[in-house]
Design a protein around this motif. Structure first.
Motif, PDB file in Angstrom:
ATOM      1  N   ILE A 155      -6.506  -8.420  -3.504  1.00 23.44           N
ATOM      2  CA  ILE A 155      -5.196  -7.772  -3.584  1.00 23.44           C
ATOM      3  C   ILE A 155      -4.141  -8.796  -4.001  1.00 23.44           C
ATOM      4  N   ALA A 156      -3.473  -8.528  -5.118  1.00 24.39           N
ATOM      5  CA  ALA A 156      -2.376  -9.368  -5.580  1.00 24.39           C
ATOM      6  C   ALA A 156      -1.101  -8.940  -4.860  1.00 24.39           C
ATOM      7  N   VAL A 157      -0.408  -9.914  -4.288  1.00 32.12           N
ATOM      8  CA  VAL A 157       0.793  -9.636  -3.511  1.00 32.12           C
ATOM      9  C   VAL A 157       1.984 -10.300  -4.179  1.00 32.12           C
ATOM     10  N   GLY A 158       2.989  -9.527  -4.558  1.00 31.49           N
ATOM     11  CA  GLY A 158       4.186 -10.108  -5.162  1.00 31.49           C
ATOM     12  C   GLY A 158       4.565  -9.450  -6.463  1.00 31.49           C
ATOM     13  N   GLY A 159       5.635  -9.909  -7.054  1.00 27.28           N
ATOM     14  CA  GLY A 159       6.237  -9.200  -8.165  1.00 27.28           C
ATOM     15  C   GLY A 159       5.669  -9.460  -9.538  1.00 27.28           C
ATOM     16  N   ASP A 160       4.977 -10.562  -9.738  1.00 32.72           N
ATOM     17  CA  ASP A 160       4.526 -10.887 -11.084  1.00 32.72           C
ATOM     18  C   ASP A 160       3.330 -10.042 -11.505  1.00 32.72           C
ATOM     19  N   ALA A 161       3.362  -9.510 -12.710  1.00 32.55           N
ATOM     20  CA  ALA A 161       2.267  -8.684 -13.220  1.00 32.55           C
ATOM     21  C   ALA A 161       1.537  -9.402 -14.343  1.00 32.55           C
ATOM     22  N   GLY A 162       1.344 -10.693 -14.200  1.00 33.27           N
ATOM     23  CA  GLY A 162       0.695 -11.500 -15.215  1.00 33.27           C
ATOM     24  C   GLY A 162      -0.813 -11.487 -15.109  1.00 33.27           C
ATOM     25  N   PRO A 163      -1.489 -12.424 -15.755  1.00 36.29           N
ATOM     26  CA  PRO A 163      -2.954 -12.442 -15.792  1.00 36.29           C
ATOM     27  C   PRO A 163      -3.609 -12.476 -14.408  1.00 36.29           C
ATOM     28  N   LEU A 164      -3.055 -13.246 -13.475  1.00 34.10           N
ATOM     29  CA  LEU A 164      -3.648 -13.326 -12.135  1.00 34.10           C
ATOM     30  C   LEU A 164      -3.594 -11.971 -11.453  1.00 34.10           C
ATOM     31  N   SER A 165      -2.458 -11.326 -11.518  1.00 27.07           N
ATOM     32  CA  SER A 165      -2.306 -10.013 -10.908  1.00 27.07           C
ATOM     33  C   SER A 165      -3.265  -9.002 -11.521  1.00 27.07           C
ATOM     34  N   ARG A 166      -3.392  -9.038 -12.855  1.00 26.22           N
ATOM     35  CA  ARG A 166      -4.265  -8.072 -13.539  1.00 26.22           C
ATOM     36  C   ARG A 166      -5.733  -8.303 -13.228  1.00 26.22           C
ATOM     37  N   ALA A 167      -6.097  -9.507 -12.853  1.00 26.67           N
ATOM     38  CA  ALA A 167      -7.498  -9.788 -12.512  1.00 26.67           C
ATOM     39  C   ALA A 167      -7.884  -9.240 -11.152  1.00 26.67           C
ATOM     40  N   CYS A 168      -6.895  -8.951 -10.317  1.00 29.16           N
ATOM     41  CA  CYS A 168      -7.169  -8.456  -8.968  1.00 29.16           C
ATOM     42  C   CYS A 168      -7.457  -6.949  -9.004  1.00 29.16           C
ATOM     43  N   ASP A 169      -7.925  -6.433  -7.884  1.00 33.43           N
ATOM     44  CA  ASP A 169      -8.292  -5.018  -7.805  1.00 33.43           C
ATOM     45  C   ASP A 169      -7.085  -4.123  -7.577  1.00 33.43           C
ATOM     46  N   VAL A 170      -6.083  -4.651  -6.869  1.00 33.88           N
ATOM     47  CA  VAL A 170      -4.874  -3.899  -6.547  1.00 33.88           C
ATOM     48  C   VAL A 170      -3.689  -4.851  -6.630  1.00 33.88           C
ATOM     49  N   HIS A 171      -2.547  -4.305  -7.024  1.00 29.88           N
ATOM     50  CA  HIS A 171      -1.311  -5.093  -7.039  1.00 29.88           C
ATOM     51  C   HIS A 171      -0.300  -4.365  -6.164  1.00 29.88           C
ATOM     52  N   VAL A 172       0.195  -5.029  -5.114  1.00 31.55           N
ATOM     53  CA  VAL A 172       1.193  -4.437  -4.223  1.00 31.55           C
ATOM     54  C   VAL A 172       2.432  -5.318  -4.208  1.00 31.55           C
ATOM     55  N   PRO A 173       3.584  -4.742  -3.864  1.00 23.84           N
ATOM     56  CA  PRO A 173       4.836  -5.496  -4.005  1.00 23.84           C
ATOM     57  C   PRO A 173       5.086  -6.540  -2.929  1.00 23.84           C
ATOM     58  N   ASP A 174       4.523  -6.340  -1.724  1.00 23.25           N
ATOM     59  CA  ASP A 174       4.863  -7.257  -0.641  1.00 23.25           C
ATOM     60  C   ASP A 174       3.748  -7.293   0.406  1.00 23.25           C
ATOM     61  N   THR A 175       3.927  -8.170   1.385  1.00 23.48           N
ATOM     62  CA  THR A 175       2.896  -8.366   2.407  1.00 23.48           C
ATOM     63  C   THR A 175       2.711  -7.123   3.269  1.00 23.48           C
ATOM     64  N   ASP A 176       3.789  -6.414   3.568  1.00 16.42           N
ATOM     65  CA  ASP A 176       3.659  -5.205   4.387  1.00 16.42           C
ATOM     66  C   ASP A 176       2.731  -4.195   3.729  1.00 16.42           C
ATOM     67  N   ALA A 177       2.899  -3.994   2.432  1.00 20.40           N
ATOM     68  CA  ALA A 177       2.029  -3.059   1.707  1.00 20.40           C
ATOM     69  C   ALA A 177       0.584  -3.558   1.716  1.00 20.40           C
ATOM     70  N   ALA A 178       0.406  -4.866   1.586  1.00 21.35           N
ATOM     71  CA  ALA A 178      -0.944  -5.436   1.605  1.00 21.35           C
ATOM     72  C   ALA A 178      -1.601  -5.243   2.972  1.00 21.35           C
ATOM     73  N   LEU A 179      -0.839  -5.414   4.044  1.00 22.45           N
ATOM     74  CA  LEU A 179      -1.410  -5.275   5.382  1.00 22.45           C
ATOM     75  C   LEU A 179      -1.799  -3.829   5.690  1.00 22.45           C
ATOM     76  N   ARG A 180      -1.079  -2.886   5.111  1.00 26.22           N
ATOM     77  CA  ARG A 180      -1.479  -1.487   5.278  1.00 26.22           C
ATOM     78  C   ARG A 180      -2.829  -1.229   4.616  1.00 26.22           C
TER      79      ARG A 180
END
Length: 325
Positions: A56-81
């Motif tokens: 899970i990519a956490v944070g605002g950047d939608a670059g290559p690292l984020s795209r390689a992950c399975d999910v992209h969420v905006p913040d830690t709270d969303a990731a913990l859910r």
């Protein structure tokens, strides 16, 4: 659980075993994508795609690292859910993201085979059995008439799901009726357009829970899906098919229509993939049909979170093509 930096990812890469797995204490990875703008180390990105657990990519950047992950969420709270849902059913969560990684590389037909095999493996798993043991099947409402009504007017064939008391659940009866109707449309050259609607308060609440696990065994269930999956036929008719959605569209109640060429939703329509809580993944073609509409990451988010999205969000994402009214 910590959100990992690039330096921590590089250190984990040097370890001989996977850093996350459904069989380990850590069934997922959280990756800090906000601080990784422009990061494109191919070795790290390829390694992330091979981890046998949700990344899970956490944070605002939608670059290559984020795209390689399975999910992209905006913040830690969303990731913990998401983490809570993954910890509850780690085998299903891992199978989900691995299936989505695979189906995006395959054509639709082979993607459906891959999804069905993954679904079958989970049908014999501990997480699905745990859900089964905790739920007693309720009785099925008694409804008369055809499960799917057909009406032909010139070159147009209209199909209507007709089990409103059962919220048009995708029972074996409904499945077989859809296959019969869609086969008719495929074989009749005079049918130029197909419309699909549903009676009652909603389009469909998906697979009937009373029938979950009712096949003799998972391998037989996989063989049945290879022969009798309505979405496969709908995909063949996609260019001439419109599905009109309203109310709840849950599980196969959106996986199946998503194969159509055009989806029109009312403003009260909402969409949900709840299969993870049963220890399963979408099994009516959703890792193919939905993922091709909204992408792998948003499909993974829908399935991992189990949350609903409304018609406006569905239109923004491309899950539906228009909102009526």
């Amino acid at each position: 659980m910590d959100v990992l930096s690039i330096a921590e990812l590089r250190a984990l890469m040097r370890e001989p075993t996977a850093p996350a797995s459904p069989l380990l204490a850590q069934p997922l990875l959280l990756v800090d994508s906000a601080a990784a703008q422009g990061f494109d180390d191919a070795r790290v990105l390829d390694w992330l795609k091979r981890i046998p657990a949700p990344v899970i990519a956490v944070g605002g950047d939608a670059g290559p690292l984020s795209r390689a992950c399975d999910v992209h969420v905006p913040d830690t709270d969303a990731a913990l859910r998401l983490r809570k849902a993954i910890v509850d059913c780690p085998l299903a969560a891992s199978t989900l993201v691995q299936t989505l990684r695979l189906t995006q590389k395959l054509d639709a037909e082979n993607g459906l085979v891959a999804e069905s095999l993954a679904y079958a493996s989970l049908q014999n798993g501990a997480e699905f059995r745990r859900w089964q043991h905790a739920h007693e099947p309720a009785s099925t409402p008694d409804e008369s008439g055809a499960a799917v009504e057909l009406h032909r007017e010139g070159e147009r064939l209209s199909l209507t799901l007709n089990r409103p008391l059962n919220r048009n659940a995708m029972t074996v009866e409904m499945r077989d009726s859809l296959i019969e109707a869609l086969t008719l449309a495929l074989l009749d050259d005079g049918v130029r357009s197909v419309d699909i609607r549903a009676r009652g308060r909603c389009f469909s609440t998906g697979g009937d829970l009373r029938e979950f696990g009712s096949a003799p065994d998972p391998s037989t269930a996989h063989a049945v899906r290879g022969l009798a999956l309505p979405g496969r036929l709908l995909a063949m008719l996609a260019e001439r098919t419109t599905v009109y959605l309203h109310g709840a569209c849950i599980g196969s109640g959106i996986e199946f229509p998503a194969f159509a060429g055009r989806l029109v939703a009312t403003r009260d329509a909402w969409f949900q993939l709840p299969e993870l809580r049963y220890g399963l993944i979408p099994g009516a073609g959703g890792t193919v049909s939905i993922a091709r509409r909204i992408g792998r990451q948003r499909t993974a988010w829908l399935a991992l979170s189990g949350q609903r999205i409304d018609a406006r969000t569905a239109k923004l994402w491309g899950l539906v093509d228009a909102i009526d009214g």
